[in-house]
Design a protein around this motif. Structure first.
Motif, PDB file in Angstrom:
ATOM      1  N   LYS A 207       0.808  -1.219   0.000  1.00  0.00           N
ATOM      2  CA  LYS A 207       0.000   0.000   0.000  1.00  0.00           C
ATOM      3  C   LYS A 207       0.840   1.267   0.000  1.00  0.00           C
ATOM      4  N   SER A 208       2.007   1.198   0.605  1.00  0.00           N
ATOM      5  CA  SER A 208       2.847   2.392   0.662  1.00  0.00           C
ATOM      6  C   SER A 208       3.448   2.746  -0.691  1.00  0.00           C
ATOM      7  N   ALA A 209       3.555   1.751  -1.595  1.00  0.00           N
ATOM      8  CA  ALA A 209       4.190   1.998  -2.893  1.00  0.00           C
ATOM      9  C   ALA A 209       3.404   2.985  -3.737  1.00  0.00           C
ATOM     10  N   LEU A 210       2.080   3.010  -3.579  1.00  0.00           N
ATOM     11  CA  LEU A 210       1.246   3.904  -4.389  1.00  0.00           C
ATOM     12  C   LEU A 210       0.765   5.122  -3.604  1.00  0.00           C
ATOM     13  N   LYS A 211       1.148   5.237  -2.351  1.00  0.00           N
ATOM     14  CA  LYS A 211       0.699   6.371  -1.556  1.00  0.00           C
ATOM     15  C   LYS A 211       1.200   7.677  -2.173  1.00  0.00           C
ATOM     16  N   ASN A 212       0.280   8.592  -2.384  1.00  0.00           N
ATOM     17  CA  ASN A 212       0.575   9.888  -3.001  1.00  0.00           C
ATOM     18  C   ASN A 212       1.148   9.770  -4.409  1.00  0.00           C
ATOM     19  N   LYS A 213       0.885   8.605  -5.043  1.00  0.00           N
ATOM     20  CA  LYS A 213       1.314   8.419  -6.434  1.00  0.00           C
ATOM     21  C   LYS A 213       0.129   8.153  -7.346  1.00  0.00           C
ATOM     22  N   MET A 214      -0.789   7.277  -6.887  1.00  0.00           N
ATOM     23  CA  MET A 214      -1.957   6.940  -7.696  1.00  0.00           C
ATOM     24  C   MET A 214      -2.927   6.139  -6.847  1.00  0.00           C
ATOM     25  N   PRO A 215      -4.231   6.463  -6.876  1.00  0.00           N
ATOM     26  CA  PRO A 215      -5.205   5.620  -6.174  1.00  0.00           C
ATOM     27  C   PRO A 215      -5.103   4.174  -6.655  1.00  0.00           C
ATOM     28  N   ARG A 216      -5.147   3.232  -5.726  1.00  0.00           N
ATOM     29  CA  ARG A 216      -4.938   1.828  -6.077  1.00  0.00           C
ATOM     30  C   ARG A 216      -5.965   1.310  -7.063  1.00  0.00           C
ATOM     31  N   PHE A 237       5.502  -1.113 -17.280  1.00  0.00           N
ATOM     32  CA  PHE A 237       5.016   0.181 -16.803  1.00  0.00           C
ATOM     33  C   PHE A 237       4.635   0.093 -15.334  1.00  0.00           C
ATOM     34  N   PHE A 238       3.910  -0.949 -14.986  1.00  0.00           N
ATOM     35  CA  PHE A 238       3.477  -1.131 -13.596  1.00  0.00           C
ATOM     36  C   PHE A 238       4.688  -1.224 -12.673  1.00  0.00           C
ATOM     37  N   ASN A 239       5.639  -2.072 -13.027  1.00  0.00           N
ATOM     38  CA  ASN A 239       6.822  -2.256 -12.185  1.00  0.00           C
ATOM     39  C   ASN A 239       7.650  -0.982 -12.102  1.00  0.00           C
ATOM     40  N   GLY A 240       7.768  -0.293 -13.241  1.00  0.00           N
ATOM     41  CA  GLY A 240       8.565   0.932 -13.250  1.00  0.00           C
ATOM     42  C   GLY A 240       7.943   2.039 -12.430  1.00  0.00           C
ATOM     43  N   PHE A 241       6.624   2.178 -12.518  1.00  0.00           N
ATOM     44  CA  PHE A 241       5.947   3.239 -11.786  1.00  0.00           C
ATOM     45  C   PHE A 241       6.007   2.996 -10.285  1.00  0.00           C
ATOM     46  N   LEU A 242       5.919   1.725  -9.889  1.00  0.00           N
ATOM     47  CA  LEU A 242       5.994   1.396  -8.465  1.00  0.00           C
ATOM     48  C   LEU A 242       7.426   1.212  -7.988  1.00  0.00           C
ATOM     49  N   GLY A 243       8.373   1.201  -8.926  1.00  0.00           N
ATOM     50  CA  GLY A 243       9.774   1.054  -8.555  1.00  0.00           C
ATOM     51  C   GLY A 243      10.105  -0.300  -7.990  1.00  0.00           C
ATOM     52  N   ARG A 244       9.537  -1.352  -8.582  1.00  0.00           N
ATOM     53  CA  ARG A 244       9.829  -2.695  -8.095  1.00  0.00           C
ATOM     54  C   ARG A 244       9.757  -3.677  -9.259  1.00  0.00           C
ATOM     55  N   GLY A 245      10.269  -4.874  -9.048  1.00  0.00           N
ATOM     56  CA  GLY A 245      10.240  -5.872 -10.105  1.00  0.00           C
ATOM     57  C   GLY A 245      11.199  -5.520 -11.230  1.00  0.00           C
TER      58      GLY A 245
END
Length: 325
Positions: A207-216, A237-245
């Motif tokens: 949940k913290s990965a998208l906080k203040n970035k995009m509603p889940r 795109f998903f992994n890059g935006f969340l900075g993981r994977g």
């Protein structure tokens, strides 16, 4: 900042006229004028206001937690059902919202409509005849993650009907449609979980990965929608935006031989970082769609913006197979 209504606001009513003698600014038994404002409520304010809650209905903790989650995810909207105080100072409506606000962190707040100086007896009719939400119906039907599922199914319905423009409107998708979409997604799957549920789990796993970035719910919707058409690029795109994977470190400047080019993932991240609290939900989805279109189609991008007077951008993804036919 609070936005208080005044008599002048009535002049904006164009569908019918209101005679002056029909307007009263006080409820019977009170010498105080009724006031209504949109107020930015902090956890400390909510805690103080709850002290005025002397004999309200029993608190439903599941509702409080659901509201708090929506608030933290940036999915809360100002409701016409106001938090209300009687002219005696007693809280007569809104205890669940206020309790949810107390769960927010330091520096967090949400806007709510608040009414003051109402009749103390009005608490008897508050929430009478409240409709079941899409989440309520999905829960009754046995679906898991009903709140998140209902939010994404509503987006899918609006997309399917070419009505994403109506994202910010209330009650514009029938509960039966939400159930039909959830059922179609479940029936399409061979495994225990539908692809839609997996998308929701993926967006909510941290949940913290998208906080203040995009509603889940918006992220889960976009990932679910783009994945069949662009299986690899949507994942990147998903992994890059969340900075993981795993995702490739692509330089749009080198690819298009232009120093002004921006990687859509970075452009969206920057836009959200600098403007998240100022952007309404519709704007966030529009920017997400624009960025995903450019990234998945591997097209040049110099800037990412969307104005409120623009139409909702068309999604490059084809309609998902679960909802075709």
């Amino acid at each position: 900042m609070a936005t208080q209504t005044t008599n002048n606001s009535l002049s904006g009513v164009s569908t019918f006229s209101i005679p002056d003698d029909a307007i009263d600014h006080r409820v019977p038994g009170s010498d105080k004028e009724v006031e209504m404002s949109i107020i930015e409520i902090t956890p400390s304010m909510a805690q103080e206001w709850l002290k005025k809650n002397t004999s309200n209905r029993k608190v439903r903790e599941d509702r409080v937690d659901r509201y708090a989650e929506q608030m933290r995810d940036g999915e809360w909207m100002v409701s016409p059902d106001a938090i209300a105080f009687a002219h005696t100072g007693k809280l007569i409506n809104g205890q669940h919202r206020l309790k949810a606000i107390t769960q927010l962190g330091k520096g967090e707040s949400v806007q709510c409509m608040v009414a003051f100086n109402l009749d103390p007896a009005a608490f008897k009719i508050a929430d009478v005849g409240v409709k079941r939400t899409g989440a309520d119906v999905l829960r009754i039907e046995g679906f898991k993650r009903p709140e998140e599922l209902a939010a994404v199914c509503r987006l899918l319905a609006l997309w399917q009907q070419d009505r994403l423009e109506e994202l910010n409107q209330y009650e514009n998708v029938r509960n039966s449609v939400i159930v039909d979409i959830a059922t179609a997604c479940r029936n399409y799957s061979d495994g225990p979980n539908s692809r839609l549920v997996e998308a929701i789990k993926k967006a909510g796993s941290d949940k913290s990965a998208l906080k203040n970035k995009m509603p889940r719910s918006l992220m889960a919707f976009a990932y679910f929608a783009y994945k069949p058409t662009f299986p690899t690029r949507a994942e990147y795109f998903f992994n890059g935006f969340l900075g993981r994977g795993e995702y490739p470190a692509e330089s749009w400047k080198k690819t298009f031989d232009d120093e002004d080019m921006k990687n859509p993932i970075s452009a969206l991240s920057d836009k959200m970082r600098n403007n998240y609290d100022q952007l309404e939900r519709k704007a966030k989805l529009a920017l997400l769609i624009k960025a995903m279109n450019k990234y998945c189609l591997h097209k040049p991008m110099k800037q990412l913006r969307w104005r409120s007077n623009e139409s909702m951008p068309e999604m490059a993804a084809e309609m998902v197979p679960e909802l075709k036919g």
